[in-house]
Design a protein around this motif. Structure first.
Motif, PDB file in Angstrom:
ATOM      1  N   LEU A   6       8.612  11.902  13.487  1.00 28.83           N
ATOM      2  CA  LEU A   6       7.814  10.808  12.945  1.00 28.83           C
ATOM      3  C   LEU A   6       6.395  10.846  13.506  1.00 28.83           C
ATOM      4  O   LEU A   6       5.427  10.591  12.789  1.00 28.83           O
ATOM      5  CB  LEU A   6       8.482   9.466  13.265  1.00 28.83           C
ATOM      6  CG  LEU A   6       7.793   8.213  12.710  1.00 28.83           C
ATOM      7  CD1 LEU A   6       7.637   8.295  11.196  1.00 28.83           C
ATOM      8  CD2 LEU A   6       8.582   6.965  13.083  1.00 28.83           C
ATOM      9  N   LEU A   7       6.252  11.187  14.795  1.00 27.77           N
ATOM     10  CA  LEU A   7       4.922  11.319  15.387  1.00 27.77           C
ATOM     11  C   LEU A   7       4.136  12.430  14.702  1.00 27.77           C
ATOM     12  O   LEU A   7       2.951  12.268  14.385  1.00 27.77           O
ATOM     13  CB  LEU A   7       5.045  11.617  16.880  1.00 27.77           C
ATOM     14  CG  LEU A   7       5.428  10.452  17.792  1.00 27.77           C
ATOM     15  CD1 LEU A   7       5.739  10.959  19.196  1.00 27.77           C
ATOM     16  CD2 LEU A   7       4.312   9.420  17.833  1.00 27.77           C
ATOM     17  N   GLY A   8       4.786  13.577  14.485  1.00 25.67           N
ATOM     18  CA  GLY A   8       4.103  14.684  13.838  1.00 25.67           C
ATOM     19  C   GLY A   8       3.690  14.352  12.416  1.00 25.67           C
ATOM     20  O   GLY A   8       2.576  14.675  11.983  1.00 25.67           O
ATOM     21  N   LEU A   9       4.589  13.687  11.669  1.00 24.16           N
ATOM     22  CA  LEU A   9       4.254  13.298  10.305  1.00 24.16           C
ATOM     23  C   LEU A   9       3.102  12.310  10.290  1.00 24.16           C
ATOM     24  O   LEU A   9       2.195  12.406   9.452  1.00 24.16           O
ATOM     25  CB  LEU A   9       5.485  12.677   9.634  1.00 24.16           C
ATOM     26  CG  LEU A   9       5.307  12.140   8.218  1.00 24.16           C
ATOM     27  CD1 LEU A   9       4.931  13.259   7.254  1.00 24.16           C
ATOM     28  CD2 LEU A   9       6.573  11.439   7.740  1.00 24.16           C
ATOM     29  N   SER A  10       3.102  11.370  11.222  1.00 30.63           N
ATOM     30  CA  SER A  10       2.077  10.330  11.244  1.00 30.63           C
ATOM     31  C   SER A  10       0.699  10.902  11.566  1.00 30.63           C
ATOM     32  O   SER A  10      -0.310  10.437  11.032  1.00 30.63           O
ATOM     33  CB  SER A  10       2.436   9.251  12.265  1.00 30.63           C
ATOM     34  OG  SER A  10       3.641   8.611  11.912  1.00 30.63           O
ATOM     35  N   GLY A  53       3.507   8.497   7.239  1.00 25.42           N
ATOM     36  CA  GLY A  53       4.147   7.951   8.421  1.00 25.42           C
ATOM     37  C   GLY A  53       4.423   6.465   8.283  1.00 25.42           C
ATOM     38  O   GLY A  53       5.484   5.978   8.712  1.00 25.42           O
ATOM     39  N   LEU A  54       3.500   5.730   7.660  1.00 27.72           N
ATOM     40  CA  LEU A  54       3.711   4.300   7.434  1.00 27.72           C
ATOM     41  C   LEU A  54       4.895   4.054   6.493  1.00 27.72           C
ATOM     42  O   LEU A  54       5.684   3.122   6.695  1.00 27.72           O
ATOM     43  CB  LEU A  54       2.443   3.669   6.850  1.00 27.72           C
ATOM     44  CG  LEU A  54       1.277   3.465   7.824  1.00 27.72           C
ATOM     45  CD1 LEU A  54       0.043   2.988   7.074  1.00 27.72           C
ATOM     46  CD2 LEU A  54       1.660   2.475   8.919  1.00 27.72           C
ATOM     47  N   VAL A  55       5.024   4.897   5.457  1.00 29.97           N
ATOM     48  CA  VAL A  55       6.139   4.747   4.520  1.00 29.97           C
ATOM     49  C   VAL A  55       7.458   5.012   5.232  1.00 29.97           C
ATOM     50  O   VAL A  55       8.442   4.275   5.057  1.00 29.97           O
ATOM     51  CB  VAL A  55       5.965   5.696   3.318  1.00 29.97           C
ATOM     52  CG1 VAL A  55       7.212   5.667   2.442  1.00 29.97           C
ATOM     53  CG2 VAL A  55       4.746   5.290   2.498  1.00 29.97           C
ATOM     54  N   SER A  83      15.221  11.486  20.319  1.00 32.35           N
ATOM     55  CA  SER A  83      13.963  12.119  20.701  1.00 32.35           C
ATOM     56  C   SER A  83      13.422  12.997  19.574  1.00 32.35           C
ATOM     57  O   SER A  83      12.222  13.009  19.298  1.00 32.35           O
ATOM     58  CB  SER A  83      14.150  12.948  21.966  1.00 32.35           C
ATOM     59  OG  SER A  83      15.127  13.958  21.768  1.00 32.35           O
ATOM     60  N   GLY A  84      14.321  13.719  18.895  1.00 35.97           N
ATOM     61  CA  GLY A  84      13.882  14.577  17.793  1.00 35.97           C
ATOM     62  C   GLY A  84      13.341  13.773  16.630  1.00 35.97           C
ATOM     63  O   GLY A  84      12.313  14.120  16.033  1.00 35.97           O
TER      64      GLY A  84
END
Length: 226
Positions: free
Chosen positions: A130-134, A141-143, A124-125
């Protein structure tokens, strides 16, 4: 079997982990999957893995998978408390294997470590980060997503240092080195303690996975099959 890989739990996480290690070169016949669902085990054996139906928290089930002789154990059940019990039992049966476990909640990660896991991945973390970075940087996020999906695009690879690289700094090698494994320490490429590469080091690099060669009858680039 001996020095094989045991995967406890063949849901989304376990299946993805198994495919990742096989994409990295592990033979499917060196993987034993444990899951309480007979249908899930049927699916695992259809993919070429060895399957054991049963509860991974039970020592007799783990012994059927020869956990005591395994070199690597991946623990990915649906529940965190199950992961703790499996880790405790597996570590008692095999004091030397590398155990990696997945948990849903970060607060349970220290308990997995205390139970004998060498590394713990918080699903979950990791998804949340990843959601926050994207959302802040879609390109970054794509990388990251490309790095997570092994077998195509960009991959993270750990390999030994070559003789030609000994005495060089990590950034002077042909590959893009992001970390150096020295003994039990993982050093950043820019860590002053890294210095130059030693023959006993291992490096973690980012490489591009070569495109597969087109098979017989495959269309050539720019040609659409009729």
């Amino acid at each position: 079997m001996r020095d094989h890989t045991v995967v406890v739990g063949f849901g989304t996480k376990g299946r993805s982990a198994t495919r990742a290690v096989c994409a990295a070169g592990l033979r499917k016949d060196r993987v034993v999957v444990i899951d309480p669902s007979s249908r899930t085990i049927d699916a695992a054996t259809a993919e070429g893995y060895t399957g054991v139906v049963g509860d991974g928290t039970r020592s007799d089930i783990l012994r059927r998978a020869e956990v005591h002789r395994a070199g690597r154990i991946i623990i990915a059940p649906q529940r965190d408390d199950t992961a703790v019990l499996v880790t405790l039992t597996a570590r008692q049966l095999n004091p030397t294997a590398t155990i990696v476990a997945a948990v849903r909640e970060e607060e349970n990660a220290p308990l997995l470590k205390q139970s004998g896991a060498d590394d713990v991945v918080t699903s979950s973390g990791a998804a949340g980060r990843l959601l926050g970075l994207s959302v802040l940087s879609p390109s970054a996020g794509l990388v990251m997503e490309d790095l997570i999906q092994s077998g195509h695009g960009l991959d993270l690879v750990e390999r030994p240092v070559t003789k030609a690289e000994v005495g060089r700094r990590p950034r002077d090698t042909a590959d893009l080195v992001v970390s150096v494994v020295r003994g039990h320490r993982v050093l950043g490429y820019d860590d002053p303690a890294t210095g130059v590469l030693e023959l006993t080091d291992r490096v973690i690099t980012i490489v591009r996975v070569p495109e597969p060669e087109p098979g017989p009858g495959s269309p050539r680039p720019g040609i659409t099959p009729a």
